[in-house]
Scaffold this motif. Structure first.
Motif, PDB file in Angstrom:
ATOM      1  N   VAL A 127      28.913 -41.513  -9.381  1.00  0.00           N
ATOM      2  CA  VAL A 127      29.119 -40.495 -10.399  1.00  0.00           C
ATOM      3  C   VAL A 127      27.974 -40.630 -11.400  1.00  0.00           C
ATOM      4  O   VAL A 127      27.784 -41.693 -11.996  1.00  0.00           O
ATOM      5  N   GLY A 128      27.206 -39.565 -11.575  1.00  0.00           N
ATOM      6  CA  GLY A 128      26.022 -39.639 -12.415  1.00  0.00           C
ATOM      7  C   GLY A 128      26.127 -38.831 -13.679  1.00  0.00           C
ATOM      8  O   GLY A 128      26.989 -37.956 -13.819  1.00  0.00           O
ATOM      9  N   LEU A 129      25.236 -39.124 -14.613  1.00  0.00           N
ATOM     10  CA  LEU A 129      25.059 -38.329 -15.823  1.00  0.00           C
ATOM     11  C   LEU A 129      23.685 -38.626 -16.404  1.00  0.00           C
ATOM     12  O   LEU A 129      23.083 -39.661 -16.114  1.00  0.00           O
ATOM     13  N   ASP A 130      23.181 -37.704 -17.208  1.00  0.00           N
ATOM     14  CA  ASP A 130      21.954 -37.916 -17.973  1.00  0.00           C
ATOM     15  C   ASP A 130      22.356 -38.129 -19.420  1.00  0.00           C
ATOM     16  O   ASP A 130      22.792 -37.186 -20.093  1.00  0.00           O
ATOM     17  N   GLY A 131      22.231 -39.364 -19.907  1.00  0.00           N
ATOM     18  CA  GLY A 131      22.716 -39.717 -21.232  1.00  0.00           C
ATOM     19  C   GLY A 131      21.621 -39.771 -22.275  1.00  0.00           C
ATOM     20  O   GLY A 131      20.541 -40.326 -22.023  1.00  0.00           O
ATOM     21  N   VAL A 132      21.896 -39.183 -23.448  1.00  0.00           N
ATOM     22  CA  VAL A 132      20.957 -39.334 -24.555  1.00  0.00           C
ATOM     23  C   VAL A 132      20.912 -40.811 -24.947  1.00  0.00           C
ATOM     24  O   VAL A 132      21.897 -41.541 -24.806  1.00  0.00           O
ATOM     25  N   MET A 133      19.788 -41.259 -25.435  1.00  0.00           N
ATOM     26  CA  MET A 133      19.569 -42.683 -25.653  1.00  0.00           C
ATOM     27  C   MET A 133      20.578 -43.283 -26.634  1.00  0.00           C
ATOM     28  O   MET A 133      21.007 -44.427 -26.480  1.00  0.00           O
ATOM     29  N   ALA A 134      20.994 -42.489 -27.631  1.00  0.00           N
ATOM     30  CA  ALA A 134      21.923 -43.001 -28.642  1.00  0.00           C
ATOM     31  C   ALA A 134      23.302 -43.298 -28.073  1.00  0.00           C
ATOM     32  O   ALA A 134      24.080 -44.049 -28.681  1.00  0.00           O
ATOM     33  N   GLN A 135      23.624 -42.711 -26.907  1.00  0.00           N
ATOM     34  CA  GLN A 135      24.953 -42.895 -26.327  1.00  0.00           C
ATOM     35  C   GLN A 135      24.963 -43.809 -25.102  1.00  0.00           C
ATOM     36  O   GLN A 135      26.014 -43.972 -24.464  1.00  0.00           O
ATOM     37  N   VAL A 136      23.841 -44.397 -24.770  1.00  0.00           N
ATOM     38  CA  VAL A 136      23.747 -45.222 -23.561  1.00  0.00           C
ATOM     39  C   VAL A 136      24.767 -46.357 -23.563  1.00  0.00           C
ATOM     40  O   VAL A 136      25.453 -46.604 -22.560  1.00  0.00           O
ATOM     41  N   ASP A 137      24.898 -47.066 -24.666  1.00  0.00           N
ATOM     42  CA  ASP A 137      25.840 -48.186 -24.723  1.00  0.00           C
ATOM     43  C   ASP A 137      27.279 -47.722 -24.514  1.00  0.00           C
ATOM     44  O   ASP A 137      28.080 -48.400 -23.855  1.00  0.00           O
ATOM     45  N   ASN A 138      27.610 -46.559 -25.060  1.00  0.00           N
ATOM     46  CA  ASN A 138      28.961 -46.028 -24.874  1.00  0.00           C
ATOM     47  C   ASN A 138      29.224 -45.656 -23.422  1.00  0.00           C
ATOM     48  O   ASN A 138      30.325 -45.898 -22.894  1.00  0.00           O
ATOM     49  N   TYR A 139      28.220 -45.081 -22.759  1.00  0.00           N
ATOM     50  CA  TYR A 139      28.396 -44.749 -21.350  1.00  0.00           C
ATOM     51  C   TYR A 139      28.544 -46.011 -20.502  1.00  0.00           C
ATOM     52  O   TYR A 139      29.318 -46.039 -19.531  1.00  0.00           O
ATOM     53  N   LYS A 140      27.836 -47.053 -20.866  1.00  0.00           N
ATOM     54  CA  LYS A 140      27.969 -48.313 -20.133  1.00  0.00           C
ATOM     55  C   LYS A 140      29.385 -48.856 -20.252  1.00  0.00           C
ATOM     56  O   LYS A 140      29.944 -49.392 -19.282  1.00  0.00           O
ATOM     57  N   LYS A 141      29.999 -48.717 -21.420  1.00  0.00           N
ATOM     58  CA  LYS A 141      31.372 -49.176 -21.615  1.00  0.00           C
ATOM     59  C   LYS A 141      32.345 -48.402 -20.738  1.00  0.00           C
ATOM     60  O   LYS A 141      33.428 -48.909 -20.409  1.00  0.00           O
ATOM     61  N   SER A 142      31.964 -47.164 -20.357  1.00  0.00           N
ATOM     62  CA  SER A 142      32.813 -46.344 -19.491  1.00  0.00           C
ATOM     63  C   SER A 142      32.484 -46.529 -18.020  1.00  0.00           C
ATOM     64  O   SER A 142      32.981 -45.779 -17.173  1.00  0.00           O
ATOM     65  N   GLY A 143      31.660 -47.523 -17.712  1.00  0.00           N
ATOM     66  CA  GLY A 143      31.386 -47.853 -16.314  1.00  0.00           C
ATOM     67  C   GLY A 143      30.069 -47.357 -15.770  1.00  0.00           C
ATOM     68  O   GLY A 143      29.742 -47.616 -14.606  1.00  0.00           O
ATOM     69  N   PHE A 144      29.279 -46.651 -16.588  1.00  0.00           N
ATOM     70  CA  PHE A 144      27.983 -46.148 -16.129  1.00  0.00           C
ATOM     71  C   PHE A 144      26.920 -47.220 -16.385  1.00  0.00           C
ATOM     72  O   PHE A 144      26.119 -47.125 -17.318  1.00  0.00           O
ATOM     73  N   THR A 145      26.925 -48.219 -15.541  1.00  0.00           N
ATOM     74  CA  THR A 145      26.107 -49.412 -15.760  1.00  0.00           C
ATOM     75  C   THR A 145      24.833 -49.449 -14.913  1.00  0.00           C
ATOM     76  O   THR A 145      23.967 -50.290 -15.152  1.00  0.00           O
ATOM     77  N   GLU A 146      24.721 -48.549 -13.936  1.00  0.00           N
ATOM     78  CA  GLU A 146      23.549 -48.545 -13.061  1.00  0.00           C
ATOM     79  C   GLU A 146      22.559 -47.478 -13.526  1.00  0.00           C
ATOM     80  O   GLU A 146      22.959 -46.361 -13.880  1.00  0.00           O
ATOM     81  N   ILE A 147      21.281 -47.817 -13.511  1.00  0.00           N
ATOM     82  CA  ILE A 147      20.241 -46.918 -14.012  1.00  0.00           C
ATOM     83  C   ILE A 147      19.410 -46.386 -12.853  1.00  0.00           C
ATOM     84  O   ILE A 147      18.905 -47.150 -12.029  1.00  0.00           O
ATOM     85  N   GLY A 148      19.285 -45.047 -12.797  1.00  0.00           N
ATOM     86  CA  GLY A 148      18.415 -44.438 -11.801  1.00  0.00           C
ATOM     87  C   GLY A 148      16.976 -44.410 -12.287  1.00  0.00           C
ATOM     88  O   GLY A 148      16.086 -44.973 -11.669  1.00  0.00           O
ATOM     89  N   TRP A 149      16.778 -43.778 -13.444  1.00  0.00           N
ATOM     90  CA  TRP A 149      15.447 -43.712 -14.056  1.00  0.00           C
ATOM     91  C   TRP A 149      15.596 -43.150 -15.470  1.00  0.00           C
ATOM     92  O   TRP A 149      16.677 -42.714 -15.859  1.00  0.00           O
ATOM     93  N   GLN A 150      14.507 -43.152 -16.207  1.00  0.00           N
ATOM     94  CA  GLN A 150      14.482 -42.501 -17.522  1.00  0.00           C
ATOM     95  C   GLN A 150      13.687 -41.216 -17.425  1.00  0.00           C
ATOM     96  O   GLN A 150      12.572 -41.200 -16.901  1.00  0.00           O
ATOM     97  N   ASN A 151      14.281 -40.127 -17.894  1.00  0.00           N
ATOM     98  CA  ASN A 151      13.585 -38.847 -17.945  1.00  0.00           C
ATOM     99  C   ASN A 151      12.791 -38.714 -19.233  1.00  0.00           C
ATOM    100  O   ASN A 151      13.216 -39.191 -20.289  1.00  0.00           O
TER     101      ASN A 151
END
Length: 349
Positions: A127-151
């Motif tokens: 399950v993917g998403l493109d997260g703004v940098m300010a919310q990265v830590d919050n997304y990690k807390k929700s299980g989005f811990t793997e990084i594809g790349w930075q746009n």
């Protein structure tokens, strides 16, 4: 995964907490208006009038667009929106995650986010998403811990590209010196090859969406949307349909404050530049015929781990105006980022 348009507006199965929050599914018409207006209020530079939302995004999963509302002071008020679009049996994408500024900090956004995750399924492999940098830590807390790349969002002048920095290339294209460079609606373009190109380079497996996205751009030049492709010219043919091999393709659409390019896939940086310049040339021709009121600028969301892509935009002098992180819950799909010169969209992947 095949999904059907709901026959009526349905209330989702999410809990009514916190407070009086209820979460409902959007029809296509609702989504095109609500999601467009909210994206506009957040300065996301959405496509003109939300046409892509209604015609392509919502169609990808008609049950995956939600809004949260509360009942206060005798009236209903929308306080959050989100999409959770399912692709096949093992992939999904979270997007359009916005909570009303007037109601942030009350848990409404998070509850709506959880509803989207519930919709796509907790057993989904990616399950993917493109997260703004300010919310990265919050997304990690929700299980989005793997990084594809930075746009990086590279921003630059279409006129400058066509009339100055790549003028010689524009003239060669106009003279037909690149016979493999064609519009997507050309009879020689095999649209059935496009989903495989996206899966190879970005890892996304969504053949229906890819073809709908291509057609959305290819058949409405009067709306200043364009698609281009680069085909093999050495006689190499696709075994199934006997058409030339597609070596790259790209799309562009007008948005509120610029033209947005995406996707832009190519097997080489040289092909990527040809596609970019061809898209720019088509926009300039359309603007000269009938201006549509959009600034003659390109916005291109490009992975910064594709060094050849970054070099193209560095050489053009196009600056990074908006970084975001492509994040995954579960595994990162196998991909070759060196073929990604612009992602399709940030909203649905």
């Amino acid at each position: 995964m095949s999904v059907q348009e709901p026959s009526r507006q349905e209330t989702a199965t999410a809990s009514k907490s916190p407070g009086s929050l209820s979460i409902e599914r959007c029809t296509g018409e609702q989504a095109s208006k609500l999601f467009y207006s909210w994206a506009l209020s957040e300065h996301w530079n959405p496509s003109t009038n939300g046409e892509d939302i209604k015609e392509v995004f919502h169609k990808a999963d008609p049950q995956g667009f939600f809004f949260g509302k509360i009942h206060e002071n005798g009236k209903d008020e929308t306080v959050s929106i989100i999409s959770g679009v399912r692709y096949g049996e093992d992939q999904a994408w979270i997007g359009f995650y916005i909570a009303s500024p007037n109601h942030r900090g009350r848990g409404y956004g998070l509850e709506t986010f959880r509803q989207a995750l519930e919709h796509v399924g907790h057993d989904r492999a990616s399950v993917g998403l493109d997260g703004v940098m300010a919310q990265v830590d919050n997304y990690k807390k929700s299980g989005f811990t793997e990084i594809g790349w930075q746009n990086e969002r590279r921003h630059g002048s279409i006129t400058g590209l066509v009339e100055n920095s790549e003028r010689d290339l524009v003239e060669k294209i106009a003279k037909g010196e690149f016979p493999g460079l064609v519009l997507l609606q050309d009879d020689q373009v095999d649209l059935d090859q496009l989903p495989g190109i996206e899966e190879r380079f970005s890892g996304l497996k969504r053949p229906g969406f890819v073809k709908d996205w291509a057609l959305f751009h290819a058949h409405h030049p009067e709306q200043h949307r364009f698609g281009v492709a680069f085909l093999s010219t050495d006689g190499t043919k696709d075994e199934k349909r006997g058409k030339p091999i597609v070596l790259g393709y790209g799309c562009v659409r007008p948005a509120v404050s610029s033209y947005r390019v995406g996707p832009l896939y190519a097997t080489t940086p040289e092909i990527a530049k040809l596609l970019l310049v061809k898209l720019a040339s088509e926009v300039i021709l359309a603007e000269k015929s009938k201006p549509c009121g959009v600034s003659l600028q390109f916005d291109v969301d490009v992975p910064n781990s594709n060094k050849e892509a970054i070099k193209i935009f560095d050489d053009l002098g196009w600056n990074d105006t908006f970084p975001c992180l492509r994040m995954w819950k579960g595994k990162v799909p196998k991909h070759d980022v060196n073929g990604v010169f612009a992602v399709g969209t940030l909203e649905v992947g």
